[in-house]
Motif scaffolding. Structure first.
Motif, short mmCIF file in Angstrom:
data_model
loop_
_atom_site.label_atom_id
_atom_site.label_comp_id
_atom_site.label_asym_id
_atom_site.label_seq_id
_atom_site.Cartn_x
_atom_site.Cartn_y
_atom_site.Cartn_z
N PRO A 45 0.81 -1.23 0.00
CA PRO A 45 0.00 0.00 0.00
C PRO A 45 0.84 1.27 0.00
N GLY A 46 1.93 1.29 0.76
CA GLY A 46 2.76 2.49 0.81
C GLY A 46 3.47 2.75 -0.50
N LEU A 165 -7.01 9.77 2.41
CA LEU A 165 -6.07 8.77 1.92
C LEU A 165 -6.40 7.38 2.48
N PHE A 166 -6.99 7.33 3.67
CA PHE A 166 -7.27 6.03 4.29
C PHE A 166 -8.77 5.74 4.42
N GLY A 167 -9.58 6.54 3.78
CA GLY A 167 -11.01 6.25 3.74
C GLY A 167 -11.68 6.33 5.09
N HIS A 197 3.38 6.56 7.69
CA HIS A 197 2.00 7.07 7.79
C HIS A 197 0.99 6.04 7.29
N VAL A 198 1.41 5.18 6.34
CA VAL A 198 0.51 4.13 5.86
C VAL A 198 0.27 3.10 6.97
N ASN A 199 1.33 2.76 7.68
CA ASN A 199 1.18 1.83 8.81
C ASN A 199 0.28 2.43 9.89
N VAL A 200 0.38 3.75 10.08
CA VAL A 200 -0.51 4.42 11.04
C VAL A 200 -1.96 4.35 10.56
N CYS A 216 3.17 2.43 17.72
CA CYS A 216 3.46 1.07 17.26
C CYS A 216 3.92 1.04 15.81
N SER A 217 3.49 2.01 15.02
CA SER A 217 3.83 2.01 13.60
C SER A 217 5.31 2.29 13.37
#
Length: 353
Positions: A45-46, A165-167, A197-200, A216-217
């Motif tokens: 995804p990233g 970006l993450f819906g 930021h994608v992991n977040v 945690c990300s």
């Protein structure tokens, strides 16, 4: 809604004029082929979002529309069977570790993603879905300088369109900002700016416990980069600091000596303590693990790095920890601005200045 559709229509039409047909097997990608190698599933995804962000941004697509398009296209890819892109399996080397990481062919996966993005543009040109606007305007300023170094190894991320970006469709505004100060090369900083930021955003606790998701990300991004560093023989690392604004709450997390500071009614407010080898708790942790902290023009871990926590630095793990610290603060409206910067800024400019 009519004005929104009109504003989005021009960039969508331009995109489809330039790319009138899907890419076929073997056709060149519409972006640089650098970085089109193998991807782990966690990197998908990233990596895809970053490619699309660069492409759409370069075409003048608004950040709001771009983030919404990227979310829709990435979501389409993640719902497909990724095993068709499987490249190889890699055994990890660790005591009792039997996990197999599946590597995917990055080039064919990116070609599939581009075609999904094109499909979304086709659909949205015909019928644009409601685009959720930003509720809060944030004035953002950026300054980056290489100074005397041979290469620029710092990276930053600005993402006021975090929800799009993450819906995330609830009623809470979210915005994400980060600074990464690389060392030993740009790979770790680039990687963190692409994936953290994608992991977040994809963390299961992002809605209920955003502070935990942010903290945690960092660890997950470190683990992902170490896997890449091992297979590609990368030795770089990066410190990092990030801020996630959720409604009237500020959540921060950091590794190393990059810092975030709040200025409130003209006064500097210290929010964190950077990870430096000379900190008593950091020295004790390193020495307990069998490492050492020595003074060589400054305090260094095992005589090398002047920071005690970072993403990457595979040759200095576990002494250089990937476990971030974090904190949360209420925002009252009396804040002047939030400042995120590398250690070089804070070495030269003191809080009272």
């Amino acid at each position: 809604m009519a004005l929104e559709a009109e504003a989005a229509g021009a960039p969508l039409s331009s995109f489809l004029r330039d790319f009138p047909a899907p890419l076929g097997p073997g056709e060149p990608l519409p972006w640089s082929s650098a970085g089109s190698g193998a991807l782990s599933r966690a990197e998908v995804p990233g990596a895809l979002a970053e490619r699309a962000r660069s492409l759409l941004g370069g075409r003048g697509v608004s950040p709001l529309l771009a983030a919404s398009l990227i979310h829709a296209a990435v979501d389409e890819v993640l719902q497909t069977d990724l095993t068709e892109f499987k490249q190889q399996g890699v055994e990890t080397e660790g005591e009792g570790d039997e996990e197999r990481f599946t590597l995917l062919d990055g080039e064919s996966l990116q070609r599939c993603f581009f075609n999904k993005l094109r499909d979304v543009c086709c659909e949205w040109q015909k019928q644009l879905p409601p685009l959720r606007p930003l509720k809060r305007f944030l004035l953002v300023s950026i300054h980056a300088i290489r100074n005397t170094r041979r290469k620029m190894e710092d990276r930053h991320v600005l993402l006021p369109e975090f929800n799009q970006l993450f819906g995330l469709s609830d009623d809470i505004d979210r915005a994400y900002f980060a600074v990464f100060d690389g060392h030993g090369g740009v790979d770790a900083a680039n990687y963190s700016a692409t994936h953290l930021h994608v992991n977040v955003g994809l963390h299961e606790e992002i809605v209920k416990n955003p502070a935990e998701a942010l903290k945690c990300s960092f660890q997950k991004t470190d683990e992902m980069f170490l896997f890449k560093a091992k297979r590609e023989k990368l030795r770089s690392g990066t410190t990092g600091v990030s801020a996630l604004i959720v409604g009237n709450k500020l959540h921060i997390a950091w590794l190393g000596d990059s810092q975030v500071m709040l200025v409130q009614q003209g006064k500097a407010v210290t929010l964190m303590e950077p990870h430096k080898p000379e900190r008593e708790d950091e020295r004790a942790r390193i020495e307990t693990l069998g490492g050492c902290v020595t003074y060589m023009d400054c305090w260094r871990v095992n005589g090398t790095l002047a920071v005690s926590r970072a993403i990457g630095d595979i040759c200095q793990k576990p002494y250089i920890s990937g476990d971030a610290d974090g904190d949360s603060f209420e925002l009252t409206g009396s804040e002047d601005y939030l400042l995120l910067a590398c250690d070089g800024f804070f070495d030269a400019i003191k809080p009272y200045e």
